[in-house]
Design an enzyme around this catalytic site. Structure first.
Site, PDB file in Angstrom:
ATOM      1  N   GLU A 173      11.357   6.664  10.868  1.00  0.00           N
ATOM      2  CA  GLU A 173      12.316   6.462  10.017  1.00  0.00           C
ATOM      3  C   GLU A 173      11.839   6.132   8.519  1.00  0.00           C
ATOM      4  OE1 GLU A 173      16.105   5.170  11.467  1.00  0.00           O
ATOM      5  OE2 GLU A 173      16.267   6.918  12.607  1.00  0.00           O
ATOM      6  N   HIS A 214       1.882 -13.270  -0.236  1.00  0.00           N
ATOM      7  CA  HIS A 214       2.949 -14.205  -0.432  1.00  0.00           C
ATOM      8  C   HIS A 214       4.243 -13.826   0.002  1.00  0.00           C
ATOM      9  CE1 HIS A 214       5.369 -16.582  -3.536  1.00  0.00           C
ATOM     10  NE2 HIS A 214       6.155 -16.323  -2.729  1.00  0.00           N
TER      11      HIS A 214
END
Ligand code: 2HA
Ligand code: ZN
Length: 275
Positions: A173, A214
């Site tokens: 998906e 990050h």
């Protein structure tokens, strides 16, 4: 005046932060959420003429950014230095409701201990401005540190096409959920207007932007939609991290992905496929 603690937007912020904390994506003060509210719904719970205090426009330091298009808009925002872990137990300390003014922001509720919005406020506000240009119904920006997405940053090439393609291959998906792909910024100093501007630039094209090594930014119409985008990337990254070191026997082919986007009628980044 209705009880602000029962406001759907406060409840939803509590549920989302608690959920993200439990998923292990938002350790310590990691992650932040900003959610634009209608004046009409805020007025049901707060006296909008009662400004508790004004707060300078800041990231980690004071910044000079132009957020004129957002003047008069209301946001519920997680606080700087605050832990997602603690939002549900004490929303009034860990969240704030603010209105954007010309040169600062006005606090209407929250940050009870003298706090202020997330250090990533510049990136959030600039992302809102960028997304609203593309989608006037955009309301939410979420930043998070999802574990597998982050892990993938260390072992996968940080090229938007290749990174997106790998994610699309990991769950059927994916290409339908984020057909425009995932934008990527190189490692940059966080909490600054520079990373804010760079994020907003990417947000003109993508609802998802990876901050290399990050975390990730997501934008959407609702908290559910935005959370769902990040959740889907993280799931795909998890499958990648579970399989990257093993011989690949099967894969979702590019021709299959085309069948999916055609079935669901979504516009996608054709140039991110190898056909
Ligand atoms: O607010 O995640 O990027 C803590 C962060 C900064
Ligand atoms: Zn972060």
């Amino acid at each position: 005046m209705k009880d602000i603690m029962a406001a759907p937007f406060v409840r939803e912020m509590c549920a989302t932060t608690a959920n993200m904390y439990r998923l292990g994506w938002d350790e310590r003060n990691g992650g932040n959420i900003s959610y634009m509210l209608d004046e009409k719904e805020v007025k049901e719970y707060l006296d909008i003429d009662n400004v508790i205090r004004t707060i300078p426009l800041m990231g980690v330091n004071e910044v000079d950014i132009d957020i004129t298009p957002l003047v008069g808009k209301y946001f519920i925002v997680t606080g700087t230095g605050k832990y997602f872990k603690n939002v549900e137990a004490d929303p009034e300390t860990n969240l704030g409701i603010v209105r954007i003014a010309k040169n600062n922001i006005e606090l209407l509720w929250g940050y009870k201990d003298g706090g202020r919005p997330t250090s990533e406020f510049p990136a959030h506000m600039m992302s809102h401005m960028a997304r609203l240009k593309v989608d006037p119904e955009n309301r939410v920006v979420i930043h998070s540190h999802p574990t597998n997405t982050l892990a993938m940053n260390y072992v996968h090439e940080l090229d938007e096409k290749k990174f997106t393609h790998t994610l699309w291959e990991m769950c059927t998906e994916c290409i339908v959920v984020f057909p425009e792909g995932v934008g990527i910024l190189p490692w940059m100093l966080c909490g600054t207007s520079e990373i804010g501007k760079a994020t907003a630039k990417k947000m003109e094209e993508f609802r998802l932007v990876v901050w290399a090594m990050h975390g990730i930014y997501g934008a959407g119409k609702t908290l559910d939609e935005t959370f769902g985008l990040i959740e889907t990337v993280e799931k795909a990254a998890q499958i990648y991290m579970l399989t990257a070191h093993l011989p690949r026997v099967n894969t979702i082919k590019d021709e299959d992905m085309v069948k999916l986007v055609e079935l669901f009628g979504v516009k996608y980044r054709k140039d991110f496929l190898d056909l």
